[in-house]
Design an enzyme around this catalytic site. Structure first.
Site, short mmCIF file in Angstrom:
data_model
loop_
_atom_site.label_atom_id
_atom_site.label_comp_id
_atom_site.label_asym_id
_atom_site.label_seq_id
_atom_site.Cartn_x
_atom_site.Cartn_y
_atom_site.Cartn_z
N SER A 115 0.85 -1.34 0.05
CA SER A 115 -0.12 -0.03 0.10
C SER A 115 0.98 1.31 0.06
O SER A 115 2.05 1.18 0.19
CB SER A 115 -0.93 -0.11 1.32
OG SER A 115 -0.20 0.61 2.24
N LYS A 116 0.13 2.33 -0.34
CA LYS A 116 0.97 3.79 -0.14
C LYS A 116 1.83 3.97 0.91
O LYS A 116 2.59 4.80 1.04
CB LYS A 116 0.30 4.77 -0.98
CG LYS A 116 -0.93 5.39 -0.18
CD LYS A 116 -1.48 6.25 -1.10
CE LYS A 116 -2.90 6.61 -0.21
NZ LYS A 116 -3.52 7.90 -0.91
N ARG A 117 0.90 3.64 2.04
CA ARG A 117 1.53 3.80 3.55
C ARG A 117 2.78 2.94 3.83
O ARG A 117 3.57 3.35 4.62
CB ARG A 117 0.40 3.24 4.49
CG ARG A 117 -0.81 4.20 4.20
CD ARG A 117 -0.54 5.59 4.97
NE ARG A 117 -1.63 6.44 4.55
CZ ARG A 117 -1.64 7.74 4.17
NH1 ARG A 117 -0.52 8.30 4.14
NH2 ARG A 117 -2.59 8.50 3.64
N ASP A 118 3.20 1.83 3.00
CA ASP A 118 4.31 1.19 3.28
C ASP A 118 5.66 1.68 2.90
O ASP A 118 6.61 1.21 3.40
CB ASP A 118 3.96 -0.04 2.40
CG ASP A 118 3.03 -1.11 2.75
OD1 ASP A 118 2.79 -1.18 4.03
OD2 ASP A 118 2.61 -1.93 2.16
#
Ligand code: GLU
Length: 509
Positions: free
Chosen positions: A264-267
């Site tokens: 995910s983009k938060r990773d």
């Protein structure tokens, strides 16, 4: 096989995720391999999710990666416009045609009515209310209202949506080029909205109409779109376009570095790595980040890394230029299983590509790091420095840290290592050595090496007494390229000055 035409159809809802770049890459590779056309189409009909700057970001990211569209937004082509928001009339026309032919119908249920119905169902224990081939019988639509009533409502300007009329009791099967046969039961599909109350199409309608009009032969896209494909096939059928329906290939998911779930983009923040191609300035710090470019990746390395996220050539070869990928790529060699985003592998690729870069090309890439520090070395010198440093860099951004001593005086010496090696007898030895080095005729690395080694042999000294201290004198630390190569690049004047200064410093320590 007919004309191969594939499209990359991102929605400008934010910066393009690295998974989107992989989708673009596979489409590009397939088009090139088959002598087809790679098209860029912007799917921006969902005004609520539109993010300013996202479209420019997509274009810049593709450019940086070298994935140039042969047709589409910014390039032009036979099927303009390629921005869906500029094609609104087309979708309206097709939606109404579908109503005429019986493949779709008007629905007048207000959002409030739908909410009430949903709540009533939930009270009965059904939490999955769907507008489908059963429930539509009790709703206000073109299938339940008398024709005169439908006309009256339309003429009165009442708001409506157009819904797909999903048939009863059918099984729809596609033959996915990656997954094989995938079936959908129509009784489990809802009557998707095709045209919204504001006259804008939904993704499903616009996507199918455009793929048809633009003569797309293959739809290569992420696995998250697989569940929509049943509806898409029904749409092709309803329009009578099934004979020219594109073939589908749904790409495997990209998984987190630890393999646990979808990337995910938060990773990016979580694992300290980039998950977007380029940096992005969002509204908040959490929404702003550096991309592969800002981390110091070469686009060629990113492309090579991404190509292997779900595909393999079936051989041991790992390094592929974009051109070689175009030759080697086949859809058959794409896997079904999720591909782990192995950041160490991405770094390995970058290292490989930096090492393989021509000195001249590398010099051009690192030069921007020098200007803000006030250095503008001449091209020849910078190229030589790059030649020596490229094996020591993982990122382009490592350049200054691994090689600042080629531009500025040594600021800090490794005192511990000096203390271990410098003895009261060292000074005369190093002064004599300095004289030998200074007198070296050519001042080429190999020649200096011969003089220094002769000096060591003649004096009955040990390499370990000399080499490390020479290195510290030049760079401040025990790190760096070959000591004679450094001297050769630094040149006589700088080398001698540094050695002289270092001898005083070492002796005073
Ligand atoms: N606009 C969709 C997206 O954002 C395209 C999906 C498709 O390729 O059909 O990914």
């Amino acid at each position: 096989m007919g004309n191969i035409r594939v499209r990359f159809a991102p929605s400008p809802t934010g910066p393009l995720h690295i998974g989107g770049v992989r989708t673009a890459l596979y489409n590009y590779l397939f088009a090139k391999k088959m002598g087809g056309t790679f098209i860029l189409r912007i799917e921006d009909t969902d005004q609520g999710r539109y993010v300013p700057g996202a479209e420019d970001y997509i274009i810049e990211a593709l450019q940086w990666c070298g994935l140039t569209p042969g047709e589409g937004l910014g390039v032009g082509g036979e099927y303009e416009p390629y921005r869906q928001s500029e094609r609104k009339d087309i979708y309206q026309k097709y939606a109404l045609e579908l109503v005429e032919s019986g493949g779709a119908y008007y629905a007048f249920d207000t959002s409030q009515a739908l909410e009430e119905r949903r709540a009533a169902e939930a009270a009965k224990g059904n939490h999955n209310f769907r507008y489908d081939n059963v429930s539509r019988r009790e709703m206000k639509n073109g299938l339940t209202l008398p024709a005169s009533e439908v006309t009256r409502r339309l003429e009165a300007g009442e708001e409506y949506v157009v819904r797909l009329k999903v048939p009863n009791d059918e099984t729809v099967t596609i033959n996915d080029l990656i997954r094989g046969p995938v079936s959908f039961q129509t009784n489990e599909l809802d009557d998707k909205v095709l045209l919204k109350g504001d006259g804008m199409p939904t993704y499903h309608l616009a996507n199918i109409v455009d793929d048809h009009l633009m003569r797309i032969s293959h739809v290569i896209r992420g696995e998250e779109w697989l569940p929509s494909t049943g509806h898409h096939v029904l749409l092709y059928r309803a329009f009578g376009w099934e004979g020219t329906m594109p073939q589908f290939a749904h790409l495997p998911l990209i998984l987190k570095p630890d393999g646990k779930g979808k990337l995910s983009k938060r990773d990016g923040a979580k694992f300290g790595m980039p998950v977007f191609p380029l940096g992005w300035e969002g509204e908040t710090p959490e929404d702003s980040f550096r991309g592969f470019r800002e981390y110091g990746f070469l686009p060629e390395a990113v492309i090579n890394f991404l190509a292997f996220l779900g595909w393999n050539p079936g051989t041991e070869q790992e390094i592929f230029s974009l051109e070689e990928l175009c030759q080697a790529f086949t859809i058959e060699n794409i896997g079904k299983a999720g591909a782990r985003f192995d950041y160490d592998k991405a770094k390995w690729y970058n290292q490989q590509y930096i090492q393989r870069s021509e000195n001249e090309a590398l010099a051009a890439l690192v030069r921007p790091q020098l200007a803000p520090k006030g250095y503008a070395p001449d091209a020849g010198y910078l190229e030589k420095v790059c030649g020596l440093l490229k094996e020591r860099m993982t990122f382009l951004t490592d350049f200054w840290a691994v090689g600042c001593y080629f531009f500025e005086e040594v600021k800090q010496f490794d005192d511990q290592n000096i203390a271990k090696r410098w003895t009261p007898e060292s000074r005369p030895v190093f002064e004599a050595l300095l004289a030998v080095i200074e007198k070296n005729k050519s001042f080429a690395a190999a020649d200096i090496e011969v003089s220094v080694k002769d000096f060591i042999a003649e004096g009955g000294l040990k390499i370990g007494q000399i080499f490390p201290l020479l290195r510290i004198a030049l760079t401040g630390s025990m790190q760096g390229p070959g000591v004679f190569e450094m001297m050769g690049v630094l040149g006589r004047e700088k080398t001698v000055a540094r050695l002289r200064k270092a001898i005083d410093y070492f002796d005073a320590l």
